[in-house]
Motif scaffolding. Sequence first.
Motif, mmCIF file in Angstrom:
data_model
loop_
_atom_site.group_PDB
_atom_site.id
_atom_site.type_symbol
_atom_site.label_atom_id
_atom_site.label_comp_id
_atom_site.label_asym_id
_atom_site.label_seq_id
_atom_site.Cartn_x
_atom_site.Cartn_y
_atom_site.Cartn_z
ATOM 1 N N LEU A 28 0.809 -1.222 0.000
ATOM 2 C CA LEU A 28 0.000 0.000 0.000
ATOM 3 C C LEU A 28 0.846 1.279 0.000
ATOM 4 N N ILE A 29 1.871 1.336 0.832
ATOM 5 C CA ILE A 29 2.676 2.566 0.913
ATOM 6 C C ILE A 29 3.336 2.849 -0.443
ATOM 7 N N GLU A 30 3.913 1.823 -1.051
ATOM 8 C CA GLU A 30 4.558 1.990 -2.357
ATOM 9 C C GLU A 30 3.534 2.433 -3.399
ATOM 10 N N ILE A 31 2.351 1.830 -3.332
ATOM 11 C CA ILE A 31 1.282 2.187 -4.275
ATOM 12 C C ILE A 31 0.922 3.662 -4.113
ATOM 13 N N LEU A 32 0.759 4.094 -2.876
ATOM 14 C CA LEU A 32 0.373 5.492 -2.639
ATOM 15 C C LEU A 32 1.456 6.454 -3.118
ATOM 16 N N HIS A 33 2.722 6.086 -2.877
ATOM 17 C CA HIS A 33 3.819 6.945 -3.360
ATOM 18 C C HIS A 33 3.775 7.059 -4.877
ATOM 19 N N GLU A 34 3.548 5.935 -5.533
ATOM 20 C CA GLU A 34 3.543 5.946 -6.995
ATOM 21 C C GLU A 34 2.340 6.724 -7.530
#
Length: 163
Positions: A28-34
């Motif tokens: 989730l965190i990586e997705i939100l950053h992207e």
Amino acid sequence: MLTKPEASPDGERARDVCSRHGNRPDELIEILHEVQEQLGCVPEAVIPVIAKAINLSRAEVHGVVTFYHDFRSVPAGRHVVKICRAESCQSMQSEALCSHAKASLKLGFGETSADGQVTLEAVYCLGNCALSPAMMVDGELHGRVDASRFDEIMAETLSEATQ
Ligand code: FES
């Protein structure tokens, strides 16, 4: 007619990002950053799209977006000013610097000027504790910043904008 969030261009891009991450909730965190990198922010409207794609509740995704100060729901201004409010900087009068910054920019934390030039953000440690109080402008770190140094940095930053 209203467009469903998942059918909007932002929704489609958010879904693509989730899919590239295997629709994995632990990403989730990586997705939100992207998503923020692509859209300039994480708009409210894409939260249900992400939640559905990775099988989390909207509240869970919303909770992560609001917990991390890095994520914003509207795009930032042209210049992003981050002032550290963590312990070491606080002990070196960062609150005075914060008050000065807010008064001089006429912005609160999390706000962007009406002309879209500056966003002011509070952060919690910039890894520059030895040179507290610290701030970051457009990714560039500054240490031992007092009110007059702040004014100099902002004058330089805003004059670059008009060149
Ligand atoms: S506490 Fe401010 S840079 Fe670490």
